[in-house]
Design a protein around this motif. Structure first.
Motif, short mmCIF file in Angstrom:
data_model
loop_
_atom_site.label_atom_id
_atom_site.label_comp_id
_atom_site.label_asym_id
_atom_site.label_seq_id
_atom_site.Cartn_x
_atom_site.Cartn_y
_atom_site.Cartn_z
N GLY A 137 47.00 39.43 36.13
CA GLY A 137 44.72 39.43 36.11
C GLY A 137 44.88 38.46 34.27
O GLY A 137 44.34 38.78 33.96
N THR A 138 46.47 38.97 33.32
CA THR A 138 46.56 37.88 32.62
C THR A 138 46.46 36.56 32.43
O THR A 138 46.77 36.02 31.81
CB THR A 138 47.75 38.67 31.61
OG1 THR A 138 48.48 38.68 31.97
CG2 THR A 138 47.24 39.99 31.55
N TRP A 196 45.06 46.62 35.52
CA TRP A 196 45.00 45.54 36.95
C TRP A 196 45.84 46.13 38.16
O TRP A 196 44.99 45.48 38.93
CB TRP A 196 46.20 44.48 36.63
CG TRP A 196 47.96 45.84 36.52
CD1 TRP A 196 48.26 46.06 35.82
CD2 TRP A 196 48.42 45.54 37.71
NE1 TRP A 196 49.59 46.61 36.30
CE2 TRP A 196 49.62 45.72 37.98
CE3 TRP A 196 48.57 44.71 39.12
CZ2 TRP A 196 51.09 46.07 38.59
CZ3 TRP A 196 49.33 45.15 40.25
CH2 TRP A 196 50.54 45.81 40.27
N ILE A 197 45.72 47.82 37.98
CA ILE A 197 45.86 48.01 39.70
C ILE A 197 45.07 48.65 40.14
O ILE A 197 44.33 48.31 41.43
CB ILE A 197 47.02 49.30 39.78
CG1 ILE A 197 47.85 48.85 39.24
CG2 ILE A 197 46.57 50.19 40.49
CD1 ILE A 197 48.98 49.96 38.17
N GLU A 198 43.76 49.10 39.57
CA GLU A 198 42.45 49.55 39.56
C GLU A 198 41.56 48.14 40.63
O GLU A 198 41.20 47.99 41.44
CB GLU A 198 41.42 49.75 38.95
CG GLU A 198 40.32 50.03 39.25
CD GLU A 198 39.64 50.39 38.29
OE1 GLU A 198 38.37 50.65 38.12
OE2 GLU A 198 39.85 51.07 37.05
N ARG A 199 41.66 46.91 39.95
CA ARG A 199 41.28 45.14 39.98
C ARG A 199 41.89 45.35 42.04
O ARG A 199 41.57 45.18 42.83
CB ARG A 199 41.43 44.80 39.65
CG ARG A 199 40.50 44.52 38.23
CD ARG A 199 40.82 43.17 37.50
NE ARG A 199 41.82 43.03 36.82
CZ ARG A 199 42.08 43.36 35.54
NH1 ARG A 199 42.42 44.50 34.95
NH2 ARG A 199 43.82 42.54 35.34
N ILE A 200 43.11 45.40 42.20
CA ILE A 200 44.06 44.83 43.29
C ILE A 200 43.16 46.26 44.19
O ILE A 200 43.28 45.90 45.16
CB ILE A 200 45.39 45.40 43.12
CG1 ILE A 200 46.15 43.96 41.62
CG2 ILE A 200 45.86 45.06 43.93
CD1 ILE A 200 45.74 43.34 42.10
N THR A 201 43.58 47.31 44.22
CA THR A 201 42.64 48.41 44.81
C THR A 201 41.30 48.68 45.13
O THR A 201 41.45 48.36 46.08
CB THR A 201 43.52 49.69 44.19
OG1 THR A 201 42.24 50.38 42.99
CG2 THR A 201 44.97 49.69 44.12
#
Length: 268
Positions: free
Chosen positions: A224-225, A262-267
């Protein structure tokens, strides 16, 4: 840590060389566990007795998923490994034996055998032949120990003389030696920095991929960066049926735990 992508589930492991560097190394185990990780990886456990690292893992309830073979002293010609160095076969074998000992104590199922730099004065064909011979020997030792080994290519921008030229070469060596024991370490960051086409290359190499590592490009920060479309990349990796670990080998751009959003965005 298990995450859900649109392609299925994946398991994330914290890389304790790159993550939680705001803490002393021995404190990083508990920090990773507190964040929800159940597996960790790091290149070099050799600064500590194997039994001490095992104690740190057990106290935090963590699984060791990967270690590297040892390199030479920092700044030396063998700091990144000895497999490509014709004059260093004794050191190579000693390093593999040491790594397999640590893997046994730590319960690590995978050892990354570092290729190292091509010596500037060595014949390229001789150096590559030495590498293949060394990997064949390492595969026999690993097979007897019940451990898999993986081969990783590093992008030419950062290491133009690194011995292993590409992931595709790593796959060819694995197939030539013993694809049951030897596989590819598919590092998404290095793949993108080198030639791109990450998804296409992963899907082509998937039968030989035994470990995956992630970081964004440029900058090697968390997903995400940078420019890599990680929602798509991780979804396709999951959909492929890959059941191994995903090593988070990135340097957080800020606080490690805050960067895990970033994990929240993926899930999502």
């Amino acid at each position: 840590m298990i995450i859900q992508t649109s392609g299925g589930q994946l398991r994330l492991a914290a890389n304790l060389k790159w993550m939680y560097t705001e803490l002393p190394f021995e404190a990083r185990f508990d920090a990773a566990a507190a964040a929800g990780f159940t597996g960790v990886e790091f290149a070099s456990p050799y600064e500590f007795p194997a039994e001490r690292v095992r104690e740190l893992l057990d106290n935090a309830g963590l699984t060791q998923v990967l270690i590297n073979t040892p390199g030479g002293p920092a700044g030396s010609a063998t700091a990144m490994g000895t497999a490509f160095v014709p004059s260093a076969q004794t050191a190579f074998r000693e390093g593999v034996e040491r790594a397999l000992h640590y893997a046994g104590v730590l319960g690590s199922p995978i050892v990354h055998v570092m290729a190292g730099l091509r010596p500037p004065d060595a014949d390229p064909q001789l150096a590559f032949a030495t590498y293949v011979t060394n990997i064949g020997w390492a595969a026999a030792q690993a097979r007897a120990a019940g451990v898999h080994i993986v081969l990783e290519a590093i992008n030419k921008r950062e290491q133009p003389t690194y011995g292993l030229a590409s992931m595709e070469t790593a796959a060819a060596v694995a197939e030539a030696v013993d694809s049951g024991t030897v596989g590819v370490l598919f590092d998404v960051y290095h793949a993108q920095a080198d030639r791109g086409n990450v998804i296409e290359r992963f899907e082509r190499l998937a039968p030989l991929v035994k470990h995956v590592q992630i970081a964004d490009n440029p900058g090697r920060g968390e997903p995400g960066t940078g420019e890599i479309a990680y929602e798509q990349v991780l979804a396709r990796i999951a959909a492929s049926g890959y059941s191994g670990w995903i090593g988070c080998e990135y340097g957080p751009v800020g606080d490690t735990d805050e960067g895990l959003d970033w994990i929240e965005r993926i899930t999502r």
